[in-house]
Design an enzyme around this catalytic site. Sequence first.
Site, short mmCIF file in Angstrom:
data_model
loop_
_atom_site.label_atom_id
_atom_site.label_comp_id
_atom_site.label_asym_id
_atom_site.label_seq_id
_atom_site.Cartn_x
_atom_site.Cartn_y
_atom_site.Cartn_z
N TYR A 155 -6.48 7.33 -2.18
CA TYR A 155 -5.31 6.80 -2.91
C TYR A 155 -5.57 6.86 -4.41
O TYR A 155 -4.66 7.04 -5.21
CB TYR A 155 -4.98 5.39 -2.43
CG TYR A 155 -3.53 5.02 -2.67
CD1 TYR A 155 -2.50 5.76 -2.07
CD2 TYR A 155 -3.17 3.96 -3.49
CE1 TYR A 155 -1.18 5.45 -2.30
CE2 TYR A 155 -1.84 3.64 -3.71
CZ TYR A 155 -0.86 4.38 -3.11
OH TYR A 155 0.46 4.07 -3.34
N LYS A 162 -0.33 1.85 -9.18
CA LYS A 162 0.37 0.75 -8.48
C LYS A 162 -0.09 -0.61 -9.03
O LYS A 162 0.70 -1.56 -9.06
CB LYS A 162 0.13 0.83 -6.97
CG LYS A 162 0.76 2.03 -6.29
CD LYS A 162 2.27 2.08 -6.44
CE LYS A 162 2.90 3.13 -5.54
NZ LYS A 162 4.32 3.38 -5.85
P1 NAP Z 1 9.39 10.12 -0.89
O1 NAP Z 1 10.48 10.15 0.12
O2 NAP Z 1 8.66 11.39 -1.14
O3 NAP Z 1 9.96 9.51 -2.24
C1 NAP Z 1 9.27 9.63 -3.47
C2 NAP Z 1 10.31 9.97 -4.48
O4 NAP Z 1 9.80 9.93 -5.81
C3 NAP Z 1 10.86 11.37 -4.26
O5 NAP Z 1 12.25 11.33 -4.25
C4 NAP Z 1 10.31 12.09 -5.47
O6 NAP Z 1 11.00 13.25 -5.83
C5 NAP Z 1 10.43 10.99 -6.48
N1 NAP Z 1 9.82 11.36 -7.75
C6 NAP Z 1 8.60 11.89 -8.00
N2 NAP Z 1 8.49 12.18 -9.30
C7 NAP Z 1 9.65 11.82 -9.89
C8 NAP Z 1 10.16 11.89 -11.21
N3 NAP Z 1 9.43 12.38 -12.20
N4 NAP Z 1 11.42 11.44 -11.44
C9 NAP Z 1 12.18 10.95 -10.45
N5 NAP Z 1 11.77 10.86 -9.18
C10 NAP Z 1 10.51 11.30 -8.91
O7 NAP Z 1 8.27 9.06 -0.47
P2 NAP Z 1 8.30 7.47 -0.24
O8 NAP Z 1 7.08 7.20 0.57
O9 NAP Z 1 9.63 7.04 0.25
O10 NAP Z 1 8.03 6.91 -1.70
C11 NAP Z 1 8.86 5.94 -2.33
C12 NAP Z 1 8.00 4.88 -2.97
O11 NAP Z 1 7.36 4.12 -1.94
C13 NAP Z 1 6.88 5.43 -3.85
O12 NAP Z 1 6.74 4.61 -4.99
C14 NAP Z 1 5.66 5.28 -2.96
O13 NAP Z 1 4.47 5.19 -3.71
C15 NAP Z 1 6.00 3.97 -2.28
N6 NAP Z 1 5.24 3.65 -1.08
C16 NAP Z 1 5.20 4.52 -0.04
C17 NAP Z 1 4.48 4.19 1.09
C18 NAP Z 1 4.39 5.14 2.24
O14 NAP Z 1 3.48 5.03 3.04
N7 NAP Z 1 5.30 6.08 2.38
C19 NAP Z 1 3.80 2.96 1.19
C20 NAP Z 1 3.87 2.08 0.11
C21 NAP Z 1 4.60 2.43 -1.02
P3 NAP Z 1 10.22 14.67 -5.54
O15 NAP Z 1 10.15 14.83 -4.07
O16 NAP Z 1 11.05 15.67 -6.24
O17 NAP Z 1 8.85 14.57 -6.16
#
Ligand code: NAP
Length: 255
Positions: A155, A162
């Site tokens: 991570y 984070k």
């Molecule tokens: P996700 O579907 O891939 O969403 C991440 C989003 O961030 C994507 O739409 C991505 O767009 C966008 N992003 C990246 N760089 C960006 C930028 N410069 N400007 C605007 N948008 C941008 O994955 P997710 O897991 O749902 O992630 C959402 C949040 O949840 C994140 O903060 C992640 O760290 C958090 N989270 C996830 C988990 C997990 O296990 N999935 C657990 C805890 C927290 P692109 O695809 O174009 O990069």
Amino acid sequence: MTLTGKKGLVLGVANKRSLAWAIAMRASEAGADLALTYQGERLEENVRELAATLGKESLILPCDVASDDQVNALFAKLRETMGRLDFVVHAAAFAPPEALSQPYVQTSREAFRMALDISAYSLVSLARGAQPLMTEGGSIITLTYLGAERVLPNYNVMGVAKAALECSVRYLASDLGPQNIRVNAISAGPVKTLAAKGIAGFSDILGVYRERAPLRRNTEQGEVGDTGLFLISDAARGITGEVLYVDGGYHVMGM
Ligand code: NAP
């Protein structure tokens, strides 16, 4: 938990597995009007197709959170079209892939800068943009992970980002509280999304959670959506500056 008459901005929908999408669906079902953003033309079609499945028409706008110009243009457009905002869902994060597979000690200055800028500073700039539009108070939520507090394999710099994000939640809650704007984070357990696939060994982490979390299962996207709806809604009106865990209880375990 009704959101009838509420207007919200959701950033971070990449596809139907996105945590942002789970929250957007719940918010829309509860009656909110939504603006959804996409990062780059590559994702525009995805977001438009998903938005078309919501009961109401949503505003679809571009926003790369790394660009001040795009963030400013986004809020100018929201002011013009929606006039007011009641909530913001911030679910965007990024770190260069090599920073999520090699040892943390190898993190380059540029990888560190990008991860902190896109994954943590973006919350500050979005809160600043939203503040003048939240004329009747509001709720800002972001997504974080246990890697902010504990070491989890690979991570790495995202954990550091984070940690900055969670600390920003507290400072923003203090700044914006007098305007009745609440700022909270959901610390989600691992869910197989596009972003998660970028973390080396992610499937192993899923297995450990299934085995050791008190609820003995992995976190579901819908559980994060429901908690998002709660934090947006008036049911959470007394909660701000908080990190709420939606991880089957994994974070309470010592071993
Ligand atoms: P996700 O579907 O891939 O969403 C991440 C989003 O961030 C994507 O739409 C991505 O767009 C966008 N992003 C990246 N760089 C960006 C930028 N410069 N400007 C605007 N948008 C941008 O994955 P997710 O897991 O749902 O992630 C959402 C949040 O949840 C994140 O903060 C992640 O760290 C958090 N989270 C996830 C988990 C997990 O296990 N999935 C657990 C805890 C927290 P692109 O695809 O174009 O990069």
